[in-house]
Design an enzyme around this catalytic site. Structure first.
Site, PDB file in Angstrom:
ATOM      1  N   GLY A  84       0.630  -1.385  -0.234  1.00 36.95           N
ATOM      2  CA  GLY A  84       0.110   0.168  -0.073  1.00 36.95           C
ATOM      3  C   GLY A  84       0.885   1.232   0.207  1.00 36.95           C
ATOM      4  O   GLY A  84       0.214   2.287   0.381  1.00 36.95           O
ATOM      5  N   SER A 173       2.378  -5.650  -6.114  1.00 37.36           N
ATOM      6  CA  SER A 173       1.215  -4.775  -5.949  1.00 37.36           C
ATOM      7  C   SER A 173       1.670  -3.230  -6.106  1.00 37.36           C
ATOM      8  O   SER A 173       2.302  -2.986  -7.273  1.00 37.36           O
ATOM      9  CB  SER A 173       0.554  -5.080  -4.505  1.00 37.36           C
ATOM     10  OG  SER A 173      -0.728  -4.542  -4.365  1.00 37.36           O
ATOM     11  N   ASP A 274     -10.345 -11.367  -6.147  1.00 33.39           N
ATOM     12  CA  ASP A 274      -9.873 -10.182  -6.991  1.00 33.39           C
ATOM     13  C   ASP A 274     -10.861  -9.711  -8.081  1.00 33.39           C
ATOM     14  O   ASP A 274     -11.301 -10.300  -8.792  1.00 33.39           O
ATOM     15  CB  ASP A 274      -8.445 -10.661  -7.739  1.00 33.39           C
ATOM     16  CG  ASP A 274      -7.731  -9.227  -8.037  1.00 33.39           C
ATOM     17  OD1 ASP A 274      -7.725  -8.176  -7.528  1.00 33.39           O
ATOM     18  OD2 ASP A 274      -7.373  -9.389  -9.360  1.00 33.39           O
ATOM     19  N   TYR A 305      -3.031 -13.798  -3.551  1.00 37.74           N
ATOM     20  CA  TYR A 305      -1.910 -12.761  -3.481  1.00 37.74           C
ATOM     21  C   TYR A 305      -0.790 -13.441  -2.357  1.00 37.74           C
ATOM     22  O   TYR A 305       0.329 -13.416  -2.632  1.00 37.74           O
ATOM     23  CB  TYR A 305      -2.224 -11.581  -3.131  1.00 37.74           C
ATOM     24  CG  TYR A 305      -1.307 -10.485  -2.930  1.00 37.74           C
ATOM     25  CD1 TYR A 305      -0.262  -9.992  -3.883  1.00 37.74           C
ATOM     26  CD2 TYR A 305      -1.073 -10.317  -1.522  1.00 37.74           C
ATOM     27  CE1 TYR A 305       0.828  -8.994  -3.204  1.00 37.74           C
ATOM     28  CE2 TYR A 305       0.179  -9.523  -1.057  1.00 37.74           C
ATOM     29  CZ  TYR A 305       0.791  -8.850  -2.023  1.00 37.74           C
ATOM     30  OH  TYR A 305       1.800  -8.033  -1.548  1.00 37.74           O
TER      31      TYR A 305
END
Length: 330
Positions: A84, A173, A274, A305
């Site tokens: 993130g 990611s 997803d 993931y």
């Protein structure tokens, strides 16, 4: 003033439990980070050694070396962790354990970048940090041990064992998003010593691209909020070319600065289906139509993931082997 006398101190801008909370008063509470792992030589499980190396006042890296014979030259594997743009670390167990095992399996010199995290350091800080780290790696080309006497910022493992004709860049990611942007930049700007990126891996790349498929409200919120958190003043918002690679003003994908690329997709995120398949399909189609001259591979796994990083399932091990085979060029 504490929260018992000032109720506004507990008001949040972002509440992304169970991962992170950001409060109106500027506090950041990271609710989930894996444990720190110190440097070590000759790991009893893998034989891999690792150390932490400062690159600048803002950037550092964890450098790994497997058990090898003298004078053996190994591919260089530069890794950019995800989570993130705002969580985890190259020095914490979640990503460290993956890189350690990957170094052992593929026999590479590993360089895992410790970049600055949002929201304390908003984007494009992480992009700049990773470019700086990649340039630092490239700066070792052509050096030998004699150069260490005058270059205290250089690493002997990279000098003695790194093969700069086999430089790989990988990320997961948001880390894969950083790799994408680094490839765009590497196609325009030269790395030191004329070093080229041979190949790159985008594992579940983080892009925001409008498609005909509407995301569910919960998934869309959780998926897009990390970009808004990390780059709240991004020009164009979610149409910024750093997050939308096919935006009207996005750089041409034909300019990717690598010769080989593996894009790996998954079907689940922490047991939640997803919903980004169409997003990544649009990206892959755009790359295929761009005129990029490199070799593209796509691996689509019916897997979560997180399985790649825990290696507790056969599917996780299959994904791990698929990524390793790309580096080994098998």
């Amino acid at each position: 003033m504490n929260s018992s006398t000032d109720p506004t101190s507990d008001e949040t801008i972002w509440d992304l439990s169970p991962y992170i909370k950001i409060f109106k008063d500027g506090r950041v509470e990271r609710l989930h980070n894996s444990p720190y792992v110190p440097p070590s030589l000759n790991d009893p499980e893998t034989g891999v050694s690792w150390k932490d190396v400062p690159i600048s006042s803002q950037v550092s890296a964890r450098v790994y070396i497997p058990k090898i014979s003298d004078h053996e030259k190994l591919p260089i594997f530069v890794y950019v962790h995800g989570a993130g743009f705002c969580l985890e670390s190259a020095f914490r167990s979640f990503f460290h354990t993956f890189v350690k095992h990957f170094v052992a399996e593929t026999k590479v010199i590993g360089v895992s970048i410790e970049y600055r995290l949002a929201p304390e350091h908003l984007l494009p800080a992480a992009y700049e940090d990773c470019w700086e780290a990649l340039q630092w790696v490239a700066s070792h080309v052509g050096l030998d041990n004699s150069g260490l006497k005058t270059a205290i910022d250089k690493d002997p493992w990279i000098i003695n064992y790194g093969d700069f004709d086999r430089l790989y860049l990988a990320g997961d990611s948001p880390g894969a998003n950083i790799v994408h942007n680094t490839l765009i930049r590497a196609g325009k700007e030269k790395l030191k010593g004329g070093v080229k990126i041979l190949g790159a891996i985008l594992y579940y790349p983080y892009f925001i691209i409008p498609t005909s498929t509407k995301l569910s409200d919960d998934f869309e919120y959780n998926y897009t909020c990390y970009w808004k958190l990390a780059y709240p003043n991004a020009p164009g918002g979610m149409n910024n070319p750093m997050i939308n690679p096919i935006a009207e003003n996005a750089p041409d994908l034909a300019g990717y600065g690598c010769s080989r690329l593996l894009v790996t997709l998954v079907s689940m995120i922490s047991t939640t289906p997803d919903e980004t398949k169409d997003i990544n399909a649009v990206y892959i189609e755009a790359l295929e139509k761009s005129g990029w001259k490199g070799e593209l591979e796509v691996a689509d796994f019916d897997a979560d993931y997180f399985e790649l990083f825990t290696l507790e399932t056969e599917m996780g091990k299959n994904m791990f082997r698929r990524l390793a085979s790309f580096i080994k060029h098998e």
